[in-house]
Motif scaffolding. Sequence first.
Motif, PDB file in Angstrom:
ATOM      1  N   LYS A  19       5.296   4.953  18.322  1.00 15.51           N
ATOM      2  CA  LYS A  19       5.211   5.436  19.706  1.00 15.51           C
ATOM      3  C   LYS A  19       3.887   4.992  20.333  1.00 15.51           C
ATOM      4  CE  LYS A  19       5.607   9.874  22.097  1.00 15.51           C
ATOM      5  NZ  LYS A  19       5.738  11.313  21.900  1.00 15.51           N
ATOM      6  N   ASP A  58      -5.841  10.947  30.847  1.00 15.63           N
ATOM      7  CA  ASP A  58      -4.617  11.409  31.513  1.00 15.63           C
ATOM      8  C   ASP A  58      -3.484  10.401  31.349  1.00 15.63           C
ATOM      9  OD1 ASP A  58      -5.635  13.850  32.338  1.00 15.63           O
ATOM     10  OD2 ASP A  58      -6.366  13.045  34.240  1.00 15.63           O
ATOM     11  N   LYS A  61      -2.172  10.695  27.788  1.00 15.95           N
ATOM     12  CA  LYS A  61      -1.373  11.912  27.643  1.00 15.95           C
ATOM     13  C   LYS A  61       0.011  11.716  28.266  1.00 15.95           C
ATOM     14  CE  LYS A  61      -3.666  15.760  28.696  1.00 15.95           C
ATOM     15  NZ  LYS A  61      -4.731  16.628  29.215  1.00 15.95           N
ATOM     16  N   LYS A  62       0.051  11.035  29.411  1.00 14.68           N
ATOM     17  CA  LYS A  62       1.316  10.781  30.100  1.00 14.68           C
ATOM     18  C   LYS A  62       2.183   9.807  29.282  1.00 14.68           C
ATOM     19  CE  LYS A  62       0.793  10.643  34.493  1.00 14.68           C
ATOM     20  NZ  LYS A  62       0.253  10.058  35.719  1.00 14.68           N
ATOM     21  N   LYS A  63       1.571   8.710  28.816  1.00 16.45           N
ATOM     22  CA  LYS A  63       2.296   7.695  28.045  1.00 16.45           C
ATOM     23  C   LYS A  63       2.908   8.273  26.777  1.00 16.45           C
ATOM     24  CE  LYS A  63       0.216   3.186  29.043  1.00 16.45           C
ATOM     25  NZ  LYS A  63      -0.631   2.129  28.514  1.00 16.45           N
ATOM     26  N   LEU A  64       2.166   9.155  26.109  1.00 19.41           N
ATOM     27  CA  LEU A  64       2.610   9.681  24.812  1.00 19.41           C
ATOM     28  C   LEU A  64       3.205  11.082  24.914  1.00 19.41           C
ATOM     29  CD1 LEU A  64      -0.366   8.422  22.613  1.00 19.41           C
ATOM     30  CD2 LEU A  64       1.886   7.379  22.896  1.00 19.41           C
ATOM     31  N   ASN A  65       3.315  11.597  26.147  1.00 19.16           N
ATOM     32  CA  ASN A  65       3.885  12.922  26.384  1.00 19.16           C
ATOM     33  C   ASN A  65       3.136  14.012  25.601  1.00 19.16           C
ATOM     34  OD1 ASN A  65       5.622  14.722  27.584  1.00 19.16           O
ATOM     35  ND2 ASN A  65       7.202  14.492  26.026  1.00 19.16           N
ATOM     36  N   LEU A  66       1.803  14.031  25.762  1.00 20.43           N
ATOM     37  CA  LEU A  66       0.953  14.981  25.050  1.00 20.43           C
ATOM     38  C   LEU A  66       0.443  16.050  25.997  1.00 20.43           C
ATOM     39  CD1 LEU A  66      -1.249  12.387  23.168  1.00 20.43           C
ATOM     40  CD2 LEU A  66       0.605  13.714  22.179  1.00 20.43           C
ATOM     41  N   SER A  67       0.247  17.249  25.464  1.00 19.43           N
ATOM     42  CA  SER A  67      -0.313  18.316  26.297  1.00 19.43           C
ATOM     43  C   SER A  67      -1.836  18.350  26.181  1.00 19.43           C
ATOM     44  CB  SER A  67       0.275  19.671  25.912  1.00 19.43           C
ATOM     45  OG  SER A  67       0.049  19.922  24.541  1.00 19.43           O
TER      46      SER A  67
END
Length: 74
Positions: A19, A58, A61-67
Amino acid sequence: YFIQIGAFTKTPSTSYINKIRNAGLKYKVYKVEVKGTMYNKVLIGPYSSRAQAKDNIDNIKKKLNLSSAYVLKF
């Protein structure tokens, strides 16, 4: 500077690493012992400055769907 996206007691799974690769990010897995437990820290980078890492956090986080993710100095 690196962006830490995770710390695991087990080796990160192939799908997790893929991923990161598929998102076109450079990464490294850094082993560190904390209170007798070995952790595999997954780090994105390196970045030449804290500001550069913060500018990218940011997006990662968006690319990897992280909080959560945070900047680390090595």
